[in-house]
Design a protein around this motif. Structure first.
Motif, PDB file in Angstrom:
ATOM      1  N   GLU A   1      65.013  34.496  23.034  1.00 28.86           N
ATOM      2  CA  GLU A   1      66.403  34.932  22.987  1.00 28.86           C
ATOM      3  C   GLU A   1      67.043  34.912  24.369  1.00 28.86           C
ATOM      4  O   GLU A   1      68.142  34.421  24.534  1.00 28.86           O
ATOM      5  CB  GLU A   1      66.486  36.343  22.390  1.00 28.86           C
TER       6      GLU A   1
ATOM      7  N   ALA B   1      69.290  46.987  24.226  1.00 25.27           N
ATOM      8  CA  ALA B   1      69.145  46.538  22.838  1.00 25.27           C
ATOM      9  C   ALA B   1      70.427  46.725  22.039  1.00 25.27           C
ATOM     10  O   ALA B   1      70.574  46.176  20.951  1.00 25.27           O
ATOM     11  CB  ALA B   1      67.991  47.282  22.159  1.00 25.27           C
TER      12      ALA B   1
ATOM     13  N   LEU C   1      73.101  45.438  22.950  1.00 25.94           N
ATOM     14  CA  LEU C   1      73.847  44.185  23.139  1.00 25.94           C
ATOM     15  C   LEU C   1      72.991  42.922  22.982  1.00 25.94           C
ATOM     16  O   LEU C   1      73.430  41.946  22.377  1.00 25.94           O
ATOM     17  CB  LEU C   1      74.492  44.157  24.534  1.00 25.94           C
ATOM     18  N   ILE C   2      71.785  42.955  23.557  1.00 28.07           N
ATOM     19  CA  ILE C   2      70.952  41.745  23.532  1.00 28.07           C
ATOM     20  C   ILE C   2      70.099  41.735  22.269  1.00 28.07           C
ATOM     21  O   ILE C   2      69.453  42.720  21.940  1.00 28.07           O
ATOM     22  CB  ILE C   2      70.043  41.686  24.782  1.00 28.07           C
ATOM     23  N   LYS C   3      70.118  40.607  21.564  1.00 30.92           N
ATOM     24  CA  LYS C   3      69.337  40.496  20.329  1.00 30.92           C
ATOM     25  C   LYS C   3      67.846  40.543  20.640  1.00 30.92           C
ATOM     26  O   LYS C   3      67.396  39.988  21.623  1.00 30.92           O
ATOM     27  CB  LYS C   3      69.667  39.180  19.616  1.00 30.92           C
ATOM     28  N   ASN C   4      67.106  41.172  19.740  1.00 32.35           N
ATOM     29  CA  ASN C   4      65.664  41.293  19.916  1.00 32.35           C
ATOM     30  C   ASN C   4      64.961  40.173  19.146  1.00 32.35           C
ATOM     31  O   ASN C   4      65.051  40.096  17.918  1.00 32.35           O
ATOM     32  CB  ASN C   4      65.207  42.664  19.420  1.00 32.35           C
TER      33      ASN C   4
END
Lengths: 317, 317
Positions: A72, A82, A84-87
Motif C-alpha cells: 500500500e 490508520a 488515513l492510510i489503508k492497511n
C-alpha cells in the motif's frame, strides 16, 4: 525365491527433484518420450500402513501454489495514521475472503467446471479403504473435521477434495508484545489442491480473473507450482496384476483411488499414456523426513518379492 | 530576556516510561494526587511544524492493543490434510472480518455508544488546522486515503477517528518460496484507537462479547494496553493563556483538538482534574527515533521564552 530371466522389459527413472517440486521431470519425459514408452509405470511412492497392509495408489492430487501480496505505501507508518492510510492486511483479508466460503468451497468462477463426480467403482473402493478417524484426530489433537465431516464423507474428501489452504500469512509486527504500526505490505501463500480435470493453467487464469472482477486487480500474484492431478482407472488390467502380486507377497492389499497429496504422476500418465501405480516398502510411521527415519527390512523383502511377481504377471498377460 | 521571580508554583513530572506504554504513571499520580494538585498541566509533547508553527495540542486519542489467537491442532500438518483439519488462519480471518466493515467502521456492538459528536468550536478549530494532503501522500507514496477522504473529512479523521488496525498477522510458513503446510495456529495483533468517552475496560468487554456472539468464543484474547482518550476544552482559560504565550514567542500558533496518537494525557486530566495542554520544541522532521535525531536550538530558545510567558500569563490571571 529365485526366478528365471526377466519376463518383460524394465526401464528405470530415478528422479532427485521430487522434494523440490519436480520442476524438470515433465520436460525430461517429453524429450525422451520414445525411450520411456511403456505399458505401465510402477512408482515406489506407495507405503505400508500401520497394520502392514500395502497401499496401492492409483492417483495423486494436483497442486497450485501461489503468493498474493499487497503493497500500500512505501514505508510502515505509525498506526495513528490508520485513519488515513489503508492497511494492506485488511485489504488482503478482504481479497482472500472472496476465494472460498466458510465450508471450504472455492468461490472462484468455474473452479469446478470440468470436474466429474466419483464413479461407482471409485466410491466402492473408497468405502473399502480403512480410515481410523479417532487415531487421526488424536495424532493432531483435534476434536472434529472441516464441516464436521465423518465416515465416508471424510474418506471421500481425502481422495477427491479440492482445497484452498492458507499455507502462510504475514503482515506487520509479529514479535512479542505490542507495536502500534501500520504495515506497508501484506503477503499470503495459498495452496490449492486440484482434482482430476482441473487444469492448473486454466485455474491460474480463473484466479486472476476472479481477483480482477472483485476489485483486487492490483494484487500481485506469483505462481510457484502448477501440477495436474492424475488417476489410473481401477479397472485397468495393470491394476489387477499389481493387486494380485501385492496380495501374494503381503497377504493383503488396499486400493487407494487417490492420495491426498501431490507428486508428478500426471507427467507420466499424460506423456507416456500409460497407467501409473504406486506401491512401495515405506512404513507409514517410519519418521519420514525426521531424525531416525528408518526402513523395515521385512517390508523391503516383501516389496522385492511383490515387484518380481508384478513382472511375472505382466509377462504372462 | 530576564524575568523576576517565578509568578506561580511549578511542579515537574519527569516520566521515563512513555515509550513502553506508561504503565505506572496512573498509579503514581493517584498515590501523589495531593502533591501534584494544580490548575493546569503543560506537556512538552507538542511540536513545531514544517512551517515553524507551534502546534498546541489539546488532546490525545486512547488505545486498546490486543492479540487474538487461534490454535487448532497440536502440530503443523501437511497441507494435503486441509481437506479434514481446519485451518486456524481461515478461522482467524473469519473472526477479524466481523470486527469492522470495509470502510473501517467498527462493527462491535455499542462500540461508539458513548461517543459525542464534535462541537461547533472543535469543528472550527479543525477547519483552521493546516494539513497538506499532497505532502502527506507523497511521504508515504500513496494515491488516496481510506474511503477516498479529502479535505475536512481527512482532518476530522486525524482528530476524531476511531480505528481498528491490524498491526501484525502471522500464520504458517512466511519464508521465501513454497511450503505446502497447514499451520497449527494463527495470531493477529490489533490496535484500536479510542476517542473521548470510550472506556477501554468497557470496550474490552464489548470485544469479548462480540467474539462470543459471533461464534468465536474459543479465540484467545490477550490485552496489552488500554488507555482512554483525553481532550481539554478549547474555551478553557488556560488554553488562551498558552496560545497568547506561543504567539508572542513564535509569532503564530495552531490549536490542535487532538493528536492522532496516544499518550498518558487522560491520567493527568482525570486524576488531577486539570486541563492538560501539550506544547514543545520538537521539530516535526527532527528524525524522531531515527539515527541523527536532532533538536533545533532556535526552537529550544523560542519554547523557553514561551514557557516563561505562560507562567507570566498564568500569574496575572
Amino acid at each position: 525365491d529365485a526366478t528365471d530371466d526377466v519376463p518383460c522389459n524394465i526401464k528405470f527413472v530415478i528422479e532427485g527433484e521430487e522434494e523440490t517440486g519436480s520442476a524438470n521431470i515433465e520436460k525430461y519425459l517429453k524429450k525422451y518420450k520414445q525411450k520411456f514408452s511403456c505399458d505401465g509405470v510402477i512408482w515406489e511412492f506407495g507405503y505400508v500402513d500401520a497394520k502392514n497392509r500395502p497401499i496401492i495408489g492409483l492417483g495423486m492430487k494436483g497442486l497450485l501454489f501461489v503468493e498474493l501480496s499487497v503493497k500500500e505505501s512505501i514505508q510502515d507508518a505509525h498506526s495513528s495514521l490508520a485513519v488515513l492510510i489503508k492497511n494492506p492486511a485488511w485489504r488482503l483479508i478482504d481479497a482472500v475472503k472472496t476465494l472460498r466460503d466458510s465450508s471450504g468451497h472455492v468461490l472462484i468462477k468455474d473452479w469446478y467446471k470440468e470436474v466429474t463426480p466419483l464413479s461407482k467403482q471409485d466410491l466402492e473402493l473408497i468405502k473399502n479403504e480403512p480410515f481410523d478417524e479417532n487415531v487421526f484426530k488424536k495424532e493432531f489433537g483435534i476434536q472434529s473435521f472441516v464441516n464436521n465431516m465423518k465416515g465416508m464423507d471424510a474418506k471421500k474428501a481425502l481422495v477427491a477434495g479440492a482445497t484452498c489452504n492458507i499455507a502462510g500469512f504475514v503482515s506487520g509486527y509479529i514479535g512479542d508484545g505490542a507495536k502500534t504500526v501500520l504495515p506497508s505490505d501484506a503477503l499470503v501463500k495459498i495452496d490449492f489442491r486440484l482434482i482430476p480435470q482441473m487444469d492448473p493453467k486454466k485455474q491460474v487464469t480463473r484466479l486472476k480473473n476472479h481477483l480482477k472482477s472483485k476489485g483486487f486487480g492490483d494484487i500481485k500474484i506469483k505462481i510457484f507450482h502448477g501440477e495436474a492431478a492424475a488417476r489410473t482407472n481401477s479397472s485397468d488390467p495393470f491394476v489387477s496384476q499389481v493387486k494380485d502380486a501385492a496380495e501374494k507377497s503381503f497377504g493383503t492389499s488396499i486400493l487407494n483411488v487417490s492420495n491426498a497429496g501431490t507428486g508428478p504422476m500426471y507427467s507420466f500418465v499424460d506423456i507416456l499414456k500409460s497407467p501409473c501405480i504406486s506401491i512401495g516398502s515405506t512404513y507409514m510411521f517410519s519418521k519420514i523426513h525426521s531424525p531416525n527415519e528408518f526402513a523395515r527390512v521385512d517390508l523391503l523383502k516383501k516389496t522385492t518379492k511383490c515387484m518380481c511377481l508384478i513382472m511375472e504377471n505382466f509377462g504372462k498377460n
